[in-house]
Scaffold this motif. Sequence first.
Motif, short mmCIF file in Angstrom:
data_model
loop_
_atom_site.label_atom_id
_atom_site.label_comp_id
_atom_site.label_asym_id
_atom_site.label_seq_id
_atom_site.Cartn_x
_atom_site.Cartn_y
_atom_site.Cartn_z
N LEU A 158 -4.96 5.82 -11.99
CA LEU A 158 -4.81 5.73 -10.53
C LEU A 158 -6.06 5.09 -9.95
O LEU A 158 -7.17 5.59 -10.09
N SER A 159 -5.86 3.93 -9.32
CA SER A 159 -6.95 3.21 -8.67
C SER A 159 -6.55 3.02 -7.21
O SER A 159 -5.71 3.75 -6.68
N ALA A 160 -7.16 2.08 -6.54
CA ALA A 160 -6.89 1.86 -5.12
C ALA A 160 -6.74 0.38 -4.84
O ALA A 160 -7.44 -0.46 -5.43
N PHE A 161 -5.84 0.05 -3.93
CA PHE A 161 -5.71 -1.32 -3.49
C PHE A 161 -7.02 -1.74 -2.85
O PHE A 161 -7.55 -1.04 -1.99
N GLY A 162 -7.55 -2.86 -3.28
CA GLY A 162 -8.88 -3.29 -2.86
C GLY A 162 -9.86 -3.29 -4.01
O GLY A 162 -10.94 -3.88 -3.91
N VAL B 183 -2.72 0.11 -14.68
CA VAL B 183 -3.53 0.45 -13.52
C VAL B 183 -2.62 0.47 -12.31
O VAL B 183 -1.87 -0.49 -12.08
N VAL B 184 -2.65 1.54 -11.55
CA VAL B 184 -1.83 1.66 -10.34
C VAL B 184 -2.75 1.69 -9.13
O VAL B 184 -3.46 2.68 -8.91
N ARG B 185 -2.77 0.60 -8.38
CA ARG B 185 -3.61 0.50 -7.19
C ARG B 185 -2.81 0.96 -5.98
O ARG B 185 -1.90 0.27 -5.52
N ALA B 186 -3.15 2.14 -5.47
CA ALA B 186 -2.42 2.69 -4.33
C ALA B 186 -3.07 2.24 -3.03
O ALA B 186 -4.29 2.16 -2.92
N VAL B 187 -2.23 1.97 -2.03
CA VAL B 187 -2.73 1.72 -0.68
C VAL B 187 -3.11 3.07 -0.07
O VAL B 187 -3.18 4.08 -0.77
N THR B 188 -3.35 3.13 1.23
CA THR B 188 -3.78 4.38 1.87
C THR B 188 -2.79 5.50 1.60
O THR B 188 -1.59 5.38 1.89
N LEU B 189 -3.30 6.61 1.06
CA LEU B 189 -2.46 7.74 0.68
C LEU B 189 -2.22 8.66 1.87
O LEU B 189 -3.11 8.89 2.69
N VAL C 70 -1.12 -4.27 -14.11
CA VAL C 70 -1.73 -3.79 -12.87
C VAL C 70 -0.63 -3.77 -11.82
O VAL C 70 -0.04 -4.81 -11.51
N LEU C 71 -0.34 -2.59 -11.27
CA LEU C 71 0.70 -2.42 -10.26
C LEU C 71 0.07 -2.07 -8.92
O LEU C 71 -1.05 -1.58 -8.85
N VAL C 72 0.82 -2.31 -7.86
CA VAL C 72 0.43 -1.89 -6.52
C VAL C 72 1.44 -0.86 -6.04
O VAL C 72 2.66 -1.07 -6.14
N ALA C 73 0.95 0.28 -5.55
CA ALA C 73 1.81 1.33 -5.04
C ALA C 73 1.78 1.32 -3.52
O ALA C 73 0.73 1.50 -2.91
N ARG D 34 -0.10 -6.28 4.44
CA ARG D 34 -0.63 -6.62 5.75
C ARG D 34 -1.03 -5.36 6.51
O ARG D 34 -0.39 -4.33 6.38
N GLY D 35 -2.08 -5.49 7.32
CA GLY D 35 -2.52 -4.36 8.13
C GLY D 35 -3.06 -3.24 7.26
O GLY D 35 -3.81 -3.47 6.33
N ASN D 36 -2.65 -2.01 7.56
CA ASN D 36 -3.10 -0.83 6.81
C ASN D 36 -1.87 -0.14 6.22
O ASN D 36 -1.41 0.88 6.74
N PRO D 37 -1.31 -0.68 5.13
CA PRO D 37 -0.12 -0.08 4.55
C PRO D 37 -0.42 1.30 3.99
O PRO D 37 -1.54 1.60 3.60
N ARG D 38 0.60 2.14 3.97
CA ARG D 38 0.45 3.53 3.51
C ARG D 38 1.51 3.86 2.48
O ARG D 38 2.54 3.20 2.39
N VAL D 39 1.23 4.91 1.74
CA VAL D 39 2.19 5.38 0.75
C VAL D 39 2.01 6.88 0.56
O VAL D 39 0.89 7.40 0.60
N SER D 40 3.10 7.58 0.40
CA SER D 40 3.06 9.02 0.18
C SER D 40 2.49 9.35 -1.20
O SER D 40 2.79 8.67 -2.19
#
Length: 223
Positions: free
Chosen positions: A119-123, A167-173, A218-221, A191-197
């Motif tokens: 678990l990583s982070a988008f960015g 690697v799973v890069r999650a946007v704002t949790l 490498v995935l984006v969540a 775009r902007g500040n995407p979020r994910v549960s």
Amino acid sequence: MSGTTHQITVLGATGKVGSLVVRRALARGIRVVALVRDPARLPADLAAAPRLTVVRGALDDGTAMRTALDGSTAVVSAVGVRYRAGNPFKGLDGPADVVPTAVSAVLAAAAGRPRLVLLSAFGAGDSRSALPAVFRLVVRFSALRHSYENLDRAERLALAGHLPVTVVRAVTLTDAPGTGLPADATGRPMRGNPRVSREDVADLLLTTALADGAGRRVLVAAS
């Protein structure tokens, strides 16, 4: 592979995302091994679950890590830094390098070839330039800077290691209820500040851990 014969190891099982991964795995009949420094921090219902084995030890305890990985086909690292009062502008509460420490320990201890799901982070890594300019400033002037620097290190270690890795890069949790929809948003413009549960991220981590395959991804969540 059926849940009755599958076993995964979860690092960070006392955290929000890690505990969700454990719950979902157990609900599917999957055996789970959780490496935790303080078993008392596990929710009581999880600690008593018959298919959960708790191994006590720090991430850099080689003996404990080898025990935790024994027999597992995948290891999910859901560890992350903690911020004082949950606020990155107030500094870190604990070590900054917990994620690369976890990755290094897994690579050193793995006797077979379990899939490593990180678990990583988008960015992090090459997605840094995709962050909005204002958020890059927030990162620069808060403890998020240390978090991203260490996620960069952890990703490099994982992707250069000998294990199959996702690697799973999650946007704002968020703590919103899960949508039940796949959270894999790889290749989609952010775009902007995407979020994910967190629930949706936990589902993606578990699904990825149970998937066959020996490559590096490498995935984006995102929702």
